[in-house]
Every structure is written in structure tokens, then in C-alpha cells.
Design a protein around this motif. Structure first.
Motif, PDB file in Angstrom:
ATOM      1  N   UNK A 161       0.960  -1.104   0.002  1.00 38.35           N
ATOM      2  CA  UNK A 161       0.049   0.007   0.057  1.00 38.35           C
ATOM      3  C   UNK A 161       0.856   1.237  -0.071  1.00 38.35           C
ATOM      4  N   UNK A 162       1.858   1.167   0.848  1.00 40.63           N
ATOM      5  CA  UNK A 162       2.715   2.469   0.946  1.00 40.63           C
ATOM      6  C   UNK A 162       4.203   2.196   1.122  1.00 40.63           C
ATOM      7  N   UNK A 163       4.978   2.697  -0.026  1.00 40.32           N
ATOM      8  CA  UNK A 163       6.253   2.171  -0.330  1.00 40.32           C
ATOM      9  C   UNK A 163       7.208   3.558  -0.336  1.00 40.32           C
ATOM     10  N   UNK A 164       8.344   3.416   0.626  1.00 37.29           N
ATOM     11  CA  UNK A 164       9.244   4.601   1.017  1.00 37.29           C
ATOM     12  C   UNK A 164      10.586   4.088   0.538  1.00 37.29           C
ATOM     13  N   UNK A 165      11.132   4.837  -0.587  1.00 37.74           N
ATOM     14  CA  UNK A 165      12.594   4.226  -1.079  1.00 37.74           C
ATOM     15  C   UNK A 165      13.405   5.417  -0.911  1.00 37.74           C
ATOM     16  N   UNK A 166      14.549   5.275  -0.129  1.00 31.30           N
ATOM     17  CA  UNK A 166      15.636   6.115  -0.079  1.00 31.30           C
ATOM     18  C   UNK A 166      15.648   7.533   0.359  1.00 31.30           C
ATOM     19  N   UNK A 167      14.428   7.693   1.523  1.00 31.04           N
ATOM     20  CA  UNK A 167      13.974   9.028   1.780  1.00 31.04           C
ATOM     21  C   UNK A 167      15.132   9.707   2.437  1.00 31.04           C
ATOM     22  N   UNK A 168      15.648  10.969   2.157  1.00 34.81           N
ATOM     23  CA  UNK A 168      16.463  11.762   2.797  1.00 34.81           C
ATOM     24  C   UNK A 168      15.889  12.970   3.028  1.00 34.81           C
ATOM     25  N   UNK A 169      15.817  13.590   4.469  1.00 39.25           N
ATOM     26  CA  UNK A 169      15.385  15.012   4.776  1.00 39.25           C
ATOM     27  C   UNK A 169      16.465  15.546   5.842  1.00 39.25           C
ATOM     28  N   UNK A 170      16.522  16.922   5.332  1.00 40.21           N
ATOM     29  CA  UNK A 170      17.213  17.717   6.476  1.00 40.21           C
ATOM     30  C   UNK A 170      16.682  19.023   6.739  1.00 40.21           C
ATOM     31  N   UNK A 171      16.733  19.626   7.880  1.00 39.85           N
ATOM     32  CA  UNK A 171      16.274  20.846   8.130  1.00 39.85           C
ATOM     33  C   UNK A 171      17.482  21.791   8.061  1.00 39.85           C
ATOM     34  N   UNK A 172      17.600  22.541   7.105  1.00 37.30           N
ATOM     35  CA  UNK A 172      18.852  23.404   6.504  1.00 37.30           C
ATOM     36  C   UNK A 172      19.796  22.285   6.167  1.00 37.30           C
ATOM     37  N   UNK A 173      21.071  22.505   7.149  1.00 39.65           N
ATOM     38  CA  UNK A 173      22.116  21.494   6.840  1.00 39.65           C
ATOM     39  C   UNK A 173      22.182  20.349   7.894  1.00 39.65           C
ATOM     40  N   UNK A 174      20.965  20.362   8.710  1.00 40.65           N
ATOM     41  CA  UNK A 174      20.856  19.156   9.636  1.00 40.65           C
ATOM     42  C   UNK A 174      20.246  18.150   9.343  1.00 40.65           C
ATOM     43  N   UNK A 175      21.054  16.799   8.859  1.00 44.52           N
ATOM     44  CA  UNK A 175      20.237  15.883   8.295  1.00 44.52           C
ATOM     45  C   UNK A 175      19.509  15.271   9.457  1.00 44.52           C
ATOM     46  N   UNK A 180      18.522   8.094   4.041  1.00 41.90           N
ATOM     47  CA  UNK A 180      18.214   6.894   3.337  1.00 41.90           C
ATOM     48  C   UNK A 180      17.354   5.883   3.825  1.00 41.90           C
ATOM     49  N   UNK A 181      16.074   6.133   4.118  1.00 39.49           N
ATOM     50  CA  UNK A 181      15.014   5.356   4.799  1.00 39.49           C
ATOM     51  C   UNK A 181      14.175   4.709   3.701  1.00 39.49           C
ATOM     52  N   UNK A 182      14.160   3.506   3.810  1.00 41.83           N
ATOM     53  CA  UNK A 182      13.244   2.654   3.004  1.00 41.83           C
ATOM     54  C   UNK A 182      12.424   1.464   3.703  1.00 41.83           C
ATOM     55  N   UNK A 183      10.978   1.506   3.376  1.00 43.50           N
ATOM     56  CA  UNK A 183      10.315   0.476   4.051  1.00 43.50           C
ATOM     57  C   UNK A 183       9.049   0.350   3.452  1.00 43.50           C
ATOM     58  N   UNK A 184       8.169  -0.523   3.515  1.00 48.03           N
ATOM     59  CA  UNK A 184       6.592  -0.625   3.017  1.00 48.03           C
ATOM     60  C   UNK A 184       5.867  -0.986   4.095  1.00 48.03           C
ATOM     61  N   UNK A 185       4.691  -0.817   3.736  1.00 48.95           N
ATOM     62  CA  UNK A 185       3.468  -0.950   4.549  1.00 48.95           C
ATOM     63  C   UNK A 185       2.303  -1.754   3.619  1.00 48.95           C
ATOM     64  N   UNK A 186       1.832  -3.147   4.123  1.00 48.84           N
ATOM     65  CA  UNK A 186       1.072  -3.476   3.419  1.00 48.84           C
ATOM     66  C   UNK A 186      -0.368  -3.345   3.656  1.00 48.84           C
ATOM     67  N   UNK A 187      -1.475  -3.475   2.933  1.00 50.65           N
ATOM     68  CA  UNK A 187      -2.865  -3.189   3.399  1.00 50.65           C
ATOM     69  C   UNK A 187      -3.144  -3.861   4.782  1.00 50.65           C
ATOM     70  N   UNK A 190      17.332   3.582   9.619  1.00 48.51           N
ATOM     71  CA  UNK A 190      16.664   2.545  10.139  1.00 48.51           C
ATOM     72  C   UNK A 190      17.532   1.350  10.664  1.00 48.51           C
ATOM     73  N   UNK A 191      17.296   1.228  12.234  1.00 48.77           N
ATOM     74  CA  UNK A 191      18.509   0.285  12.873  1.00 48.77           C
ATOM     75  C   UNK A 191      18.021  -1.023  12.687  1.00 48.77           C
ATOM     76  N   UNK A 192      16.819  -1.306  12.848  1.00 48.73           N
ATOM     77  CA  UNK A 192      16.099  -2.588  12.531  1.00 48.73           C
ATOM     78  C   UNK A 192      14.737  -2.585  12.202  1.00 48.73           C
ATOM     79  N   UNK A 193      14.395  -3.600  11.622  1.00 50.33           N
ATOM     80  CA  UNK A 193      12.685  -3.232  11.143  1.00 50.33           C
ATOM     81  C   UNK A 193      12.231  -5.000  10.955  1.00 50.33           C
ATOM     82  N   UNK A 194      11.036  -5.093  11.118  1.00 48.55           N
ATOM     83  CA  UNK A 194      10.440  -6.408  11.242  1.00 48.55           C
ATOM     84  C   UNK A 194       9.281  -6.731  11.984  1.00 48.55           C
ATOM     85  N   UNK A 195       9.131  -8.175  12.209  1.00 44.03           N
ATOM     86  CA  UNK A 195       8.113  -8.308  13.168  1.00 44.03           C
ATOM     87  C   UNK A 195       8.275  -7.893  14.786  1.00 44.03           C
TER      88      UNK A 195
END
Lengths: 254, 359
Positions: free
Chosen positions: A2-16, A20-27, A214-219
Motif C-alpha cells: 500500500x505504501x512504499x518508501x525508497x531512499x528517503x532523505x530529509x534535512x532541516x537546512x544543513x542538519x540531516x 536513506x530510509x526505505x520500508x513498505x506497509x501492506x494493506x 533504520x536500525x532494525x525493522x521487522x516483526x
């Protein structure tokens, strides 16, 4: 997915904040994002909802990029429950929930919008406060009203930013029961939370954020003592019970 | 849906509709009150006119009082209605746009800029002198220069704030603070001009700053209405968007609202209406600030009902104040700005004490 996020990067001005956040969420899945303060949890939710624009990466809803959707289209797909409502002027609970119909309406609510709102208020057992001023109700009730507003949007994805942060134990369980029930209707839920026990009890998936990565993801099993110590710098004991995992904090890592 | 849930849903819907009907009745009652005060106001003046005579003149069955009713009293009554309605609507809109209960046509320094513009026209452009006349102690040589100058300087203040909002992504708080600073700057300029003015010019400047709807003739009434009516319709059409905006910028974005665009358009229209009204009738305080709060206390904060009801109650308040201004120490006619300030300040304090729930 349903939702897929690939290689997301965001910073406020120069502060990251997110790297590189990637994950998915099923229905119908319930994903809880956990992590210490300033790990990027709220920022991630705001990026998913297009409140913030990431510098890099893609966010896909049903394989369609968020960039190709209008603000109204996104509001029809994603319901957002902020940490706290901040209405400046008095308004009734009904009128607050009615705001959730804005993405579906034109300049004034239709009869169908009013019926949908009445039904949502009824489903969340808020009928006794429906005509009350939002400023006169308790924190727990306010949280339920904000969830009702998001559900009135008729979304496929529900984002909740620390929905239990200011609630007593009873209301924490009540609010999370309501949220959990939505997944049975096929709504995908992404929420941030500090309470690891509640996250373990209600989530189908866990995403652990540390310093924007992402440090860890899963069940729910990812909530093991080693991971928790690495992310939160706190030693914990994890006990398996019939209701789920129980996490007991022991001491901070010096 | 279970039968019981269906019943509860219908019950909630019924209660909401009942509440909405009450808000509509309030609007209709306000409208009746406005028409009644307007009729009464037409009968007030040196020449005795009964309500029946006023009605006969209005519907055209009696033409003997045409000059008094249509040429003298009606423009004044309509100017009070149009200016009061406009100030109250933009007050309600600005409070929502700025998400601040102190939002009003005067919060952003626009009235101070207009007063400076009027003083500039009188002293630098030589637009005002005092003369003895039967009806007025002060006559402006060229009132249009004063109006144009006041309007131009109002727009200067408006555009400084709008530019800040557009290019610096200013928050409502930043806009208010800039408005306060601009207000101080224009007040300093206004005071400096007064210091260099002679007695005649000084009297002209002071007289102009007293808001007075008597200055408006049919053409001014027409121009004010031409701006106030479409602006009110715009805010009414966008009322649901503004209602959502009041729940916070992030919530509004999450509900599909283009917050920056909505705020910019609202500010532009509100500032333009304010600048136009002030430049024609002078500074009329408290209507834009007090009326939306009065209406919120009576019928709640829903913008869809707040905007039209504020429009009518604003007109009622200014027209009633003008009627009082014309009668309280008759035959002397006070400028309405003095009455609104006398009435508005205590009323505002009362609302502050009673309105703790949201400020």
C-alpha cells in the motif's frame, strides 16, 4: 504494497534528520516507528503526508508517486492524527470531525458528509460529546476526536504521531483498540510511539529509527534487548507473555 | 450498520441540524434587527420623519421627502452598513488567518498607515483647511487627495506584510509583530507631521482621524459596497477552508488545504477592504475586533455561520453607533469612531473576561 518508501532523505537546512530510509506497509498492516527523541519519527510521518518535502527519495501509494498526487488526492488517501490539536477558536466536536470531509467536499458540507460524520462519531462512541466545544473535553476524548476526524477522511492509510503520549492507561488502551480495529477494515496504520510495551502489544510490524537511519525493522521480535539497548541506550529485560512481549527497563547504558 | 448504531447516528445528525438551524435563525434575526435600525435611523435628524413616511419614500409612494431620505440620510445609513459589515467580515477573516484573537483590520498597522497618509495629504499636499460652516467645523479642500493618499499608504503597509508572507514564508505571529512595528513607524511619521503642521492643518488631520460615515456620499457607498460584497462572498465560499486553517497549518495541509495560498489571498483581500473603508470614512476602531468575538460567543466558531453573521452584526453595531452619535448630544453630531471606541473597549474587556476558553 500500500505504501512504499525508497531512499528517503530529509534535512532541516544543513542538519540531516532522515538518511536513506526505505520500508513498505501492506494493506491492513500496523507499523509502529520507535526511536529516541530526535531520531526523525515525526519528520518521517510529515514527509509521508507531504507536509514536509524530502530532499531525496520516493514515496509511493499504490505504486503512484506522492509527487503526482494533488494535496486533495493525498488527503483522500492519508488521514493524519497530530500529537495535539491546536484550534485557536471554539468549535464543536461535530464541526471538528466534519473537517475530515473537506478533501471530499467543495465549499460546504453535503448531506452525505454530515451522515458520514455522524456515523464516525457514533462508531467511536463520541455521541455524548458531539455538540460540546472541543475546548471543554478531556485529553483522551480530544485524541479520539482527532482520530474520528482522520477516519472521516475515509483514508486507506492512517498516520498517528504519538497517539497515546498524553493519555492515562485506560485511554491509551481505548485509543489503540480503536486504531487497531481500523486495520480489520483494510486501513494501513503507521504510528510513532515511545511506549515499547504498547508498540509490542498492538503492532504487526516495528521499525526502529536511530539518528535518522533504520536500525532494525521487522516483526515484533526485533524488540530484543540488544536492539533496544543499541537504539535507546537502556538495558532492558524482555519477557514473553501470552499477551505479547513485556519490556522492563533496567538501567541506562553509561 | 446495526439498528442501534443507525439510531445513534440519526440522533447525532438531528442534534447537529437543530444547532445549525439555530445559527441560521440568529442570522435572520440579525437581519431583521438591521432593517429595523436602518428604518429608525432614517427618521433621525433635524427634520421630523415618521417610520411610515420613510417607508413611503423608500417604496416611492411619497416623493415629498426624497431629498432628505435619499440624498442625505440614506447614503449615511448605507455607508454605516457597508463599512460595518466590511470591517467585521475582514476582522473575522483576519483572526482566523492569523490564528490570533487580536487579529483585526488594525492589528497590521493599516489604520496607522492610513492616518499617516491623510496627514501627509493635508500637510505636504495641502488638501485640508478649517472653515466655519453650519454643519461642519472642518472642510477639506480636496477630500479625494486625502482619500487617495490614505489608501496609498494603507497599501504600502499591506504590501510590506504580504511580501514578507510570500517570500519569507512568515508565520502569523511574524506578520502580527511586523504589523505592530509598521504601526509604530507610521504613528511616528504621523506625529512628526503633526509637529510641523499649523493650527489649521492640525485640526484637519485630527478631524480626519475621527471615523465618520457622514463623509460618504452615494459614490463612496457604491465603491465600498463594490469591494465589500464580493469579498464577503469570497470569505463565505472559502469558509470551510478557513475553518480547517484554524486547526493549525500542518493539520490544514494534511486535510488538503494549500495553506500559503489561502493565507495570502485572505490577507490581500482583508487588507484591501480595510484600506478602502478607512480611506473613505476614517479610522473606526473595535468593530472588526469585537464583532467576530461577540458572534463566536453567541453561535460558536464555525466560519460558515460566523462570516455572514459577523457581516450583519458589524453593520448593526456601526449603524446603531452612528444613530447614537447623531442623537446623544443633539444637535451636535459626534463622529461614529468616538462612539465605537467608547462602546468597543468595555465590550472587548467583557469578552476577554468571559472568553477564557480560547485565549
Amino acid at each position: 504494497m500500500k505504501l512504499k518508501i525508497n531512499g528517503l532523505q530529509f534535512s532541516y537546512d544543513s542538519t540531516p534528520v532522515l538518511e536513506d530510509v526505505s520500508f513498505g506497509v501492506k494493506k491492513g498492516e500496523m507499523l509502529t516507528i520507535i526511536g529516541p527523541n530526535a531520531s526523525g519519527k515525526t519528520t518521517l510521518l510529515k514527509c509521508i503526508n507531504d507536509i514536509l518535502t524530502p530532499q531525496k527519495g520516493t514515496i509511493l501509494i499504490d505504486d503512484e508517486s506522492l509527487n503526482d498526487l494533488s494535496m486533495t488526492d493525498i488527503a483522500r488517501e492519508i488521514g493524519h492524527v497530530p500529537q495535539a490539536g491546536s484550534k485557536s477558536f471554539p468549535t464543536t466536536v461535530f464541526d471538528t470531525v466534519l473537517m475530515g470531509r473537506k478533501p471530499h467536499g467543495s465549499w460546504k458540507p453535503s448531506e452525505k458528509d454530515l451522515e458520514k460524520v455522524s456515523n464516525t462519531i457514533s462508531r467511536l462512541n463520541l455521541e455524548h460529546i458531539a455538540m460540546k466545544n472541543i475546548g471543554e473535553i478531556s485529553g483522551g476524548q480530544k485524541q479520539k476526536v482527532l482520530i474520528a476526524r482522520a477516519l472521516a477522511q475515509n483514508p486507506d492509510i492512517l498516520l498517528l504521531d504519538e497517539p497515546t503520549s498524553s493519555l492515562d492507561l485506560k485511554h491509551q488502551l481505548k485509543v489503540l483498540d480503536i486504531v487497531s480495529k481500523q486495520t480489520e477494515n483494510g486501513i494501513s496504520v503507521v504510528m510513532t510511539m515511545h511506549d515499547l510495551n504498547l508498540a509490542a502489544r498492538y503492532s504487526s510490524k516495528i521499525l526502529m529509527l536511530k539518528e535518522g537511519n533504520i536500525f532494525a525493522a521487522g516483526d515484533v521480535d526485533v524488540l530484543d534487548p540488544k536492539n533496544i539497548e543499541s537504539v535507546f541506550e537502556v538495558k532492558v529485560d524482555v519477557i514473553e507473555k501470552s499477551e505479547g512481549l513485556m519490556i522492563i527497563p533496567e538501567e541506562p547504558v553509561s | 450498520m446495526a439498528v442501534e448504531e443507525q439510531k445513534i447516528t440519526e440522533d447525532i445528525l438531528g442534534k447537529y441540524k437543530e444547532y445549525s438551524h439555530k445559527r441560521v435563525y440568529f442570522f435572520l434575526l440579525s437581519l431583521v434587527l438591521l432593517v429595523s435600525i436602518a428604518l429608525f435611523s432614517l427618521t433621525i435628524g433635524p427634520a421630523d420623519v415618521s417610520i411610515a413616511e420613510a417607508v413611503s419614500t423608500l417604496i416611492g409612494t411619497d416623493t415629498s421627502l426624497n431629498t432628505i431620505i435619499w440624498n442625505i440620510r440614506m447614503p449615511r445609513v448605507l455607508a454605516a452598513i457597508a463599512a460595518g459589515a466590511g470591517l467585521a467580515v475582514v476582522g473575522a477573516a483576519m483572526q482566523t488567518i492569523l490564528r490570533n484573537p487580536l487579529g483585526s483590520p488594525f492589528t497590521l498597522g493599516i489604520s496607522n498607515a492610513a492616518a499617516f497618509g491623510a496627514a501627509f495629504a493635508v500637510i505636504v499636499l495641502g488638501a485640508g483647511t478649517t472653515q466655519s460652516a453650519a454643519e461642519d467645523a472642518v472642510i477639506f479642500n480636496n477630500p479625494y487627495i486625502i482619500t487617495i493618499s490614505a489608501f496609498a499608504f494603507s497599501l504600502v503597509a499591506t504590501f510590506v506584510i504580504l511580501l514578507l508572507a510570500k517570500y519569507k514564508n512568515a508565520s502569523p505571529a511574524t506578520m502580527i509583530l511586523t504589523g505592530v512595528a509598521l504601526g509604530s513607524l507610521f504613528t511616528a511619521g504621523y506625529t512628526a507631521l503633526q509637529y510641523f503642521a499649523d493650527d489649521v492643518q492640525l485640526a484637519s488631520i485630527v478631524f480626519w482621524t475621527f471615523g465618520d460615515v457622514a463623509r460618504a456620499a452615494w459614490i463612496e457607498v457604491g465603491l465600498i459596497s463594490l469591494v465589500v460584497i464580493p469579498s464577503t462572498l469570497y470569505f463565505l465560499r472559502k469558509s470551510w477552508d478557513y475553518e480547517v486553517l484554524d486547526s493549525g497549518d500542518e493539520s490544514a495541509k494534511a486535510l488538503g488545504i494549500d495553506v500559503e495560498k489561502l493565507r495570502l489571498h485572505g490577507m490581500l483581500i482583508s487588507s484591501f477592504v480595510t484600506a478602502l473603508i478607512i480611506s473613505f470614512v476614517g479610522v473606526i476602531g473595535f468593530v472588526g475586533l469585537v464583532v467576530p468575538h461577540m458572534v463566536r460567543r453567541l453561535i460558536g466558531g464555525n466560519e460558515r455561520y460566523l462570516i455572514p453573521s459577523s457581516c450583519i452584526i458589524g453593520a448593526v453595531l456601526l449603524l446603531a453607533s452612528d444613530t447614537v452619535a447623531r442623537t446623544i448630544i443633539s444637535p451636535v453630531v459626534l463622529p461614529v469612531g468616538i462612539v465605537t471606541s467608547f462602546m468597543g473597549a468595555p465590550l472587548f474587556i467583557y469578552l476577554v473576561i468571559k472568553g477564557r476558553e480560547y485565549w
